[in-house]
Scaffold this motif. Structure first.
Motif, mmCIF file in Angstrom:
data_model
loop_
_atom_site.group_PDB
_atom_site.id
_atom_site.type_symbol
_atom_site.label_atom_id
_atom_site.label_comp_id
_atom_site.label_asym_id
_atom_site.label_seq_id
_atom_site.Cartn_x
_atom_site.Cartn_y
_atom_site.Cartn_z
ATOM 1 N N MET A 8 0.869 -1.181 0.000
ATOM 2 C CA MET A 8 0.000 0.000 0.000
ATOM 3 C C MET A 8 0.904 1.228 0.000
ATOM 4 O O MET A 8 1.772 1.343 0.861
ATOM 5 C CB MET A 8 -0.850 -0.051 1.276
ATOM 6 N N GLU A 9 0.697 2.126 -0.944
ATOM 7 C CA GLU A 9 1.544 3.325 -0.994
ATOM 8 C C GLU A 9 1.065 4.332 0.049
ATOM 9 O O GLU A 9 -0.130 4.584 0.191
ATOM 10 C CB GLU A 9 1.536 3.911 -2.407
ATOM 11 N N THR A 10 2.035 4.893 0.782
ATOM 12 C CA THR A 10 1.679 5.727 1.942
ATOM 13 C C THR A 10 2.418 7.060 1.968
ATOM 14 O O THR A 10 2.276 7.827 2.917
ATOM 15 C CB THR A 10 2.015 4.977 3.249
ATOM 16 N N LYS A 11 3.232 7.328 0.937
ATOM 17 C CA LYS A 11 4.104 8.505 0.983
ATOM 18 C C LYS A 11 3.305 9.802 1.052
ATOM 19 O O LYS A 11 3.635 10.713 1.796
ATOM 20 C CB LYS A 11 5.014 8.501 -0.250
ATOM 21 N N GLU A 12 2.232 9.852 0.249
ATOM 22 C CA GLU A 12 1.414 11.066 0.248
ATOM 23 C C GLU A 12 0.100 10.794 0.963
ATOM 24 O O GLU A 12 -0.465 9.730 0.812
ATOM 25 C CB GLU A 12 1.081 11.470 -1.194
ATOM 26 N N ASP A 52 -7.360 8.829 -2.261
ATOM 27 C CA ASP A 52 -7.314 7.714 -3.206
ATOM 28 C C ASP A 52 -6.468 6.610 -2.573
ATOM 29 O O ASP A 52 -5.747 6.852 -1.609
ATOM 30 C CB ASP A 52 -6.666 8.141 -4.534
ATOM 31 N N THR A 53 -6.565 5.413 -3.137
ATOM 32 C CA THR A 53 -5.780 4.294 -2.606
ATOM 33 C C THR A 53 -4.959 3.687 -3.732
ATOM 34 O O THR A 53 -5.514 3.250 -4.744
ATOM 35 C CB THR A 53 -6.714 3.235 -1.990
ATOM 36 N N THR A 54 -3.637 3.690 -3.555
ATOM 37 C CA THR A 54 -2.753 3.148 -4.581
ATOM 38 C C THR A 54 -1.972 1.961 -4.032
ATOM 39 O O THR A 54 -1.381 2.041 -2.947
ATOM 40 C CB THR A 54 -1.777 4.229 -5.083
ATOM 41 N N LEU A 55 -2.011 0.872 -4.780
ATOM 42 C CA LEU A 55 -1.280 -0.346 -4.399
ATOM 43 C C LEU A 55 -0.325 -0.714 -5.526
ATOM 44 O O LEU A 55 -0.580 -0.417 -6.695
ATOM 45 C CB LEU A 55 -2.256 -1.497 -4.185
ATOM 46 N N HIS A 56 0.775 -1.358 -5.165
ATOM 47 C CA HIS A 56 1.631 -1.944 -6.205
ATOM 48 C C HIS A 56 2.068 -3.334 -5.768
ATOM 49 O O HIS A 56 1.949 -3.695 -4.594
ATOM 50 C CB HIS A 56 2.826 -1.038 -6.537
ATOM 51 N N SER A 89 -7.738 -4.696 -13.120
ATOM 52 C CA SER A 89 -6.697 -4.009 -13.873
ATOM 53 C C SER A 89 -6.199 -4.940 -14.954
ATOM 54 O O SER A 89 -6.422 -6.148 -14.900
ATOM 55 C CB SER A 89 -5.542 -3.622 -12.956
ATOM 56 N N GLY A 90 -5.515 -4.404 -15.923
ATOM 57 C CA GLY A 90 -4.850 -5.248 -16.921
ATOM 58 C C GLY A 90 -3.537 -5.734 -16.340
ATOM 59 O O GLY A 90 -3.381 -5.822 -15.119
ATOM 60 N N LYS A 91 -2.581 -6.057 -17.227
ATOM 61 C CA LYS A 91 -1.299 -6.582 -16.750
ATOM 62 C C LYS A 91 -0.400 -5.438 -16.295
ATOM 63 O O LYS A 91 0.618 -5.132 -16.906
ATOM 64 C CB LYS A 91 -0.635 -7.394 -17.859
ATOM 65 N N VAL A 92 -0.810 -4.819 -15.215
ATOM 66 C CA VAL A 92 -0.036 -3.722 -14.630
ATOM 67 C C VAL A 92 0.434 -4.170 -13.259
ATOM 68 O O VAL A 92 0.008 -5.225 -12.765
ATOM 69 C CB VAL A 92 -0.904 -2.451 -14.488
ATOM 70 N N THR A 93 1.310 -3.410 -12.615
ATOM 71 C CA THR A 93 1.743 -3.781 -11.264
ATOM 72 C C THR A 93 1.510 -2.629 -10.284
ATOM 73 O O THR A 93 2.066 -2.602 -9.194
ATOM 74 C CB THR A 93 3.240 -4.172 -11.247
ATOM 75 N N ARG A 94 0.664 -1.682 -10.720
ATOM 76 C CA ARG A 94 0.335 -0.563 -9.833
ATOM 77 C C ARG A 94 -1.065 -0.108 -10.213
ATOM 78 O O ARG A 94 -1.407 -0.070 -11.391
ATOM 79 C CB ARG A 94 1.339 0.570 -10.040
ATOM 80 N N PHE A 95 -1.864 0.206 -9.195
ATOM 81 C CA PHE A 95 -3.259 0.544 -9.488
ATOM 82 C C PHE A 95 -3.771 1.512 -8.431
ATOM 83 O O PHE A 95 -3.453 1.373 -7.249
ATOM 84 C CB PHE A 95 -4.102 -0.735 -9.484
ATOM 85 N N THR A 96 -4.567 2.463 -8.883
ATOM 86 C CA THR A 96 -5.170 3.428 -7.957
ATOM 87 C C THR A 96 -6.687 3.272 -7.972
ATOM 88 O O THR A 96 -7.296 3.256 -9.045
ATOM 89 C CB THR A 96 -4.806 4.875 -8.356
ATOM 90 N N VAL A 97 -7.255 3.102 -6.812
ATOM 91 C CA VAL A 97 -8.707 3.143 -6.668
ATOM 92 C C VAL A 97 -9.045 4.567 -6.229
ATOM 93 O O VAL A 97 -8.666 4.987 -5.130
ATOM 94 C CB VAL A 97 -9.212 2.119 -5.638
ATOM 95 N N GLN A 98 -9.722 5.284 -7.117
ATOM 96 C CA GLN A 98 -9.962 6.695 -6.828
ATOM 97 C C GLN A 98 -11.133 6.881 -5.871
ATOM 98 O O GLN A 98 -12.139 6.183 -5.955
ATOM 99 C CB GLN A 98 -10.225 7.450 -8.142
#
Ligand SMILES: [Zn+2]
Length: 451
Positions: free
Chosen positions: A369-373, A377-381, A411-420
């Motif tokens: 789970m990305e937490t820097k900012e 929204d929720t961004t995972l990689h 998502s498609g074949k990505v490795t990072r996704f944001t749920v807005q």
């Protein structure tokens, strides 16, 4: 709209509803259909005819005792192996258990194990285990000679495992399936502990384990019948003296209900109920029944996700009891108290779940789970899966008080996704991998990212 267009649409926007399930997989549906209550009944009656299957019982007779029982189990698995073109591999996993509380002498314990190797090279090292225990007991845990039919505890579980092995070994699966009849359960979980510890030592990737123990009766002790439920026990945070670092991170983010065992349990509930109509899987947030244990416990201790299936209402007059009549009441674990049609339904829930797991990709690795900012929204990689047929990923979320996933975005074949506009402050998240045929892995809980 084709699947690709649909996936793109979902990736581009936030879809705040449960994801549409793909059409039922015909291979799984076929396996579920083929499971036979008649075969299960025949196996249970055969196991009961060995008189006792106590772990300390005799081993040289061809008709009585645990030795005869395990040789019969081996021959059953061997006959399925022939039908599978030799793909199902049968081994006797034997060892000597040193003396202990419930075995005054050292005793040879043998697990009868049938392994169906996965067909996809990238998935073959991923193992799913299903077990029942073929040993039995009466009132005195050391009594190795009295009749101990064990028709429910646990010929029911073993018969279900046999039937799954028979039906599933005719088909091809991506990952490896291990069908196991273990011994020494009643003396102290000897067989399952040996196998799980060996797997841990050898660094085997045991991605899921289901034990079937006491799945035989639909009749409660008050006389009412419930043949439409099964209990699924799944541990949350393990009761260890010290909290391991992975768990500390998970607890800091409210992930106490998202152990790998609970994710496996959610997967089994969703899959089992989808393929076996009329059955409900009751999730129970506990490792096992109150202060009791079973063959999944050593798997959990070894760090593998493991759960237990058990009938909804145990009747203790028919469990761990000398066969006898008292005041007109029949005690003992006799086949007349089994419901073979019910056992077949539980076997179908197992088979659907194991099939879905073994066709799906592995759970994604490195999910963070990305937490820097600070953002709403929720961004995972995560790391890309290595299977060639992976089509994409699914980000799942639910309210913190909800037991089951409520929403998903593909998502498609990505490795990072944001749920807005869905905040990680308010929801629990998970990520699953999905293949081209729509087979979906269980979810995995993200750890907070250092970046
Ligand atoms: Zn048992």
């Amino acid at each position: 709209m084709g699947n690709h267009a649909f996936a793109f649409l979902l990736a581009a926007t936030t879809i705040a509803s449960a994801s549409p399930l793909p059409a039922p997989n015909p291979q799984i549906a076929g396996v579920v259909k083929e499971i036979s209550a008649k075969n299960i009944e025949a196996s249970i009656r055969k196991l009961v005819r060995f008189g006792t299957r106590h772990t300390l019982s005799e081993t040289t007779s061809e008709t009585r005792g645990i030795g005869a029982a395990r040789r019969w189990l081996e021959s059953e698995f061997q006959s399925y192996s022939k039908d599978s073109g030799g793909r199902l591999q049968v081994t006797m996993d034997e060892f000597t258990q040193p003396p202990g509380e419930r075995n005054p002498q050292p005793v040879k314990v043998v697990n009868v194990v049938a392994t169906l190797p996965g067909e996809q090279p990238e998935s073959r090292d991923r193992i799913y285990v299903v077990s029942g225990h073929y040993d039995s007991r009466v009132s005195d845990p050391l009594n190795a000679t009295a009749d101990a039919p064990g028709a429910n505890d646990d010929a029911s579980g073993v018969a279900a495992v046999l039937e799954m092995a028979r039906v599933m070994s005719k088909q091809k699966w991506d990952a490896t399936l291990v069908f196991m009849a273990v011994a020494g359960e009643e003396q102290g979980l000897f067989g399952s502990t040996h196998w799980a510890n060996n797997a841990k030592e050898k660094n085997w990737n045991v991605a899921g384990m289901i034990t079937n123990d006491i799945i035989g009766s639909s009749l409660a002790d008050d006389g009412h019948v419930d043949n439409t439920h099964v209990r699924l026990f799944a541990e949350g945070v393990p009761a260890l003296k010290e909290i391991p670092e992975e768990w500390r991170q998970q607890l800091q983010t409210g992930g106490e209900n998202d152990s790998a065992a609970r994710e496996l349990a959610r997967f089994i509930k969703a899959t089992g109920e989808r393929y076996v109509s009329g059955m409900t899987v009751n999730l129970i947030y506990r490792k096992d029944r109150y202060l009791r244990g079973g063959d999944h416990s050593p798997f959990l201790a070894a760090g593998f996700p493991a759960v237990r299936l058990t009938e909804p209402n145990e009747d203790f007059r028919h469990q761990h009891q000398d066969v006898r009549q008292e005041n007109g009441i029949q005690f003992g674990d006799l086949p007349e108290f089994d419901d073979f049609a019910y056992i077949a339904q539980v076997a179908r829930i197992n088979a659907a779940s194991l099939g879905a797991l073994a066709l799906a990709p592995a759970v994604p690795a490195g999910v963070e789970m990305e937490t820097k900012e600070l953002t709403n929204d929720t961004t995972l990689h995560w790391e890309a899966n290595r299977e060639p047929d992976v089509a994409g990923y699914e980000v799942l979320w639910r309210e913190t008080t909800s037991p089951l996933w409520q929403h998903a975005a593909r998502s498609g074949k990505v490795t990072r996704f944001t749920v807005q506009k869905v905040s990680k402050d308010n929801f629990l998240f998970g990520v699953a991998a999905v293949d081209r045929d729509g087979n979906r892995s269980p979810a995995v809980y993200p750890v907070p990212s250092a970046k």
